[in-house]
Design a protein around this motif. Structure first.
Motif, PDB file in Angstrom:
ATOM      1  N   THR A 168       1.125  -1.137  -0.095  1.00  0.00           N
ATOM      2  CA  THR A 168      -0.243  -0.444  -0.126  1.00  0.00           C
ATOM      3  C   THR A 168       0.401   1.015  -0.176  1.00  0.00           C
ATOM      4  N   PRO A 169       0.613   2.904  -0.084  1.00  0.00           N
ATOM      5  CA  PRO A 169       1.397   3.584  -0.143  1.00  0.00           C
ATOM      6  C   PRO A 169       1.310   4.087   1.342  1.00  0.00           C
ATOM      7  N   GLU A 170       0.841   3.351   2.414  1.00  0.00           N
ATOM      8  CA  GLU A 170       0.999   3.678   3.797  1.00  0.00           C
ATOM      9  C   GLU A 170       2.469   2.544   3.694  1.00  0.00           C
ATOM     10  N   ASP A 171       3.070   1.513   2.868  1.00  0.00           N
ATOM     11  CA  ASP A 171       3.647  -0.032   3.180  1.00  0.00           C
ATOM     12  C   ASP A 171       4.910   0.569   2.692  1.00  0.00           C
ATOM     13  N   LEU A 172       4.954   1.888   1.450  1.00  0.00           N
ATOM     14  CA  LEU A 172       5.689   2.816   0.586  1.00  0.00           C
ATOM     15  C   LEU A 172       6.390   3.022   1.737  1.00  0.00           C
ATOM     16  N   ALA A 173       5.729   4.531   1.894  1.00  0.00           N
ATOM     17  CA  ALA A 173       6.106   5.641   3.148  1.00  0.00           C
ATOM     18  C   ALA A 173       6.628   4.732   4.192  1.00  0.00           C
ATOM     19  N   ARG A 174       6.388   3.408   4.866  1.00  0.00           N
ATOM     20  CA  ARG A 174       6.991   3.145   5.807  1.00  0.00           C
ATOM     21  C   ARG A 174       8.681   2.287   5.394  1.00  0.00           C
ATOM     22  N   ILE A 175       8.918   1.593   3.949  1.00  0.00           N
ATOM     23  CA  ILE A 175      10.047   1.352   3.830  1.00  0.00           C
ATOM     24  C   ILE A 175      10.723   2.498   3.120  1.00  0.00           C
ATOM     25  N   GLU A 176      10.126   3.447   3.479  1.00  0.00           N
ATOM     26  CA  GLU A 176      11.089   4.764   2.873  1.00  0.00           C
ATOM     27  C   GLU A 176      11.399   5.680   3.988  1.00  0.00           C
ATOM     28  N   GLN A 177      11.068   5.824   5.016  1.00  0.00           N
ATOM     29  CA  GLN A 177      11.586   5.841   6.342  1.00  0.00           C
ATOM     30  C   GLN A 177      12.329   5.880   6.955  1.00  0.00           C
ATOM     31  N   VAL A 178      12.655   3.846   6.869  1.00  0.00           N
ATOM     32  CA  VAL A 178      14.007   3.432   6.764  1.00  0.00           C
ATOM     33  C   VAL A 178      14.747   3.588   6.419  1.00  0.00           C
ATOM     34  N   LEU A 179      14.539   3.441   4.997  1.00  0.00           N
ATOM     35  CA  LEU A 179      15.531   3.578   3.675  1.00  0.00           C
ATOM     36  C   LEU A 179      15.613   4.471   3.172  1.00  0.00           C
ATOM     37  N   PRO A 180      15.742   6.039   3.711  1.00  0.00           N
ATOM     38  CA  PRO A 180      15.599   6.304   2.808  1.00  0.00           C
ATOM     39  C   PRO A 180      16.365   7.281   1.877  1.00  0.00           C
ATOM     40  N   VAL A 181      16.232   7.707   0.350  1.00  0.00           N
ATOM     41  CA  VAL A 181      17.117   7.856  -0.680  1.00  0.00           C
ATOM     42  C   VAL A 181      18.500   7.936  -0.227  1.00  0.00           C
ATOM     43  N   GLY A 182      19.562   7.341  -0.581  1.00  0.00           N
ATOM     44  CA  GLY A 182      20.631   7.949   0.208  1.00  0.00           C
ATOM     45  C   GLY A 182      21.241   7.753   1.008  1.00  0.00           C
ATOM     46  N   TRP A 183      20.407   6.500   1.517  1.00  0.00           N
ATOM     47  CA  TRP A 183      21.647   5.868   2.622  1.00  0.00           C
ATOM     48  C   TRP A 183      22.247   5.145   2.789  1.00  0.00           C
ATOM     49  N   ALA A 184      23.310   4.521   1.910  1.00  0.00           N
ATOM     50  CA  ALA A 184      24.028   3.540   1.966  1.00  0.00           C
ATOM     51  C   ALA A 184      25.568   4.065   1.904  1.00  0.00           C
TER      52      ALA A 184
END
Length: 331
Positions: free
Chosen positions: A299-315
């Motif tokens: 869901t959009p909520e699932d994707l938002a939670r993933i993005e919060q944990v692994l934001p763009v550029g985290w590596a």
């Protein structure tokens, strides 16, 4: 199994493929029996796309696939969509890229012999030679299609601008690029260009070379792998930093009832109907973790939670070493 198109007018293939570099010892010791078991599991799960290359194990990956097809019968060939690649050359410690018609056709002929088939379904140029206009290379590839040696063609690790030049000559079925939650570079134009042009984006290393799984390769096993020790993300202090951040993703996956690898696959599939991840593994159990991701509707909520944990550029660290960056187009 979900189905996706290979190119705008191409065949339907499984939304999940297999990256067959893992049929060699690149990520640790393996054997033909393990690869055969994985291919049996793929057929049972409805996974049809196999992605290999002439340089994987110096032909070993293709030979394993060819031996499997010979052992399982002629009808098995028709159940798979087989892709291979050529253009990387190495000799006397020197490595270069050859996009000439003579080299590409000659290497494809050798691949067909190893695979035991008259034609592949997709043939990629593994690395682009910048001294050869990509329009000229497309001309070579279309002639290989006309000769009946491949049913479609694509490129690996090229920039969106190169894709547009190639597509101005003839439709490009596929572009292969590293794309995952820890490698988001394709979002700077390649994901969008592929969608616009009807080109399938085949995402290799979709689980971050094990980092986005529940069992990432530990530092003490790094010596078993051919590629990882050279990659800055798997060198200290980057390795420990990446492990610590990815622990949050593993915890989120468990909370969502998915293996971490499955959640990484589900995230990629949610980025567009033109994206096909091709994880590699030596383990049937691990393969089923990938398959679980194809059954998850985020869901959009699932994707938002993933993005919060692994934001763009985290590596932490570059995805390639200086030597490994020779060949992929940077954009």
């Amino acid at each position: 199994m979900q189905q996706r198109k290979m190119g705008a007018d191409g065949p339907a293939i499984s939304a999940l493929g297999i990256g067959a570099m893992s049929f060699t010892n690149v990520y640790g010791p393996t054997d033909e029996a393990q690869s055969f078991a994985l291919l049996d599991a793929a057929l049972e799960a409805g996974v049809t796309h196999l992605d290999t290359a002439n340089v994987y194990g110096r032909g070993r990956s293709e030979t394993v696939i060819g031996n499997y097809l010979a052992a399982r019968g002629a009808e098995t060939r028709e159940r798979f969509h087989i892709a291979t690649k050529a253009a990387i050359r190495a000799e006397d410690g020197r490595r270069w890229f050859d996009n000439s018609r003579e080299h590409l056709e000659g290497e494809l002929d050798k691949s067909l012999t190893r695979l035991g088939t008259d034609a592949v379904d997709l043939f990629y140029v593994h690395r682009r030679d910048p001294d050869v206009p990509i329009e000229e290379v497309v001309g070579t590839l279309t002639r290989l299609v006309e000769a009946g040696k491949t049913r479609g063609f694509g490129f690996s690790e090229i920039a969106p601008s190169s894709l547009r030049r190639a597509a101005s000559v003839a439709p490009v079925a596929s572009i292969q690029s590293e794309y995952s939650l820890w490698t988001r570079g394709p979002e700077l134009g390649l994901v969008q260009a592929c969608a616009e042009l009807g080109t399938t984006l085949v995402a290799f290393s979709p689980v971050g070379r094990s980092m986005l799984t529940d069992h990432p390769i530990p530092m003490e096993r790094m010596g078993e792998c051919d590629l990882l020790p050279e990659m800055p993300r798997f060198q200290e202090p980057n390795y420990s930093a990446n492990m610590a951040i990815a622990d949050g993703f593993r915890a989120l996956a468990a909370e969502m009832g998915l293996p971490a690898a499955g959640l990484a696959i589900a995230w990629l599939l949610a980025q567009g109907d033109h994206i096909v991840p091709i994880p590699g593994t030596r383990s049937v159990d691990h393969f089923h973790e990938f398959v679980a991701g194809t059954k998850a509707a985020l869901t959009p909520e699932d994707l938002a939670r993933i993005e919060q944990v692994l934001p763009v550029g985290w590596a932490h660290g570059e995805r390639y070493s200086k030597a490994q960056w020779v060949g992929p187009e940077i954009y």
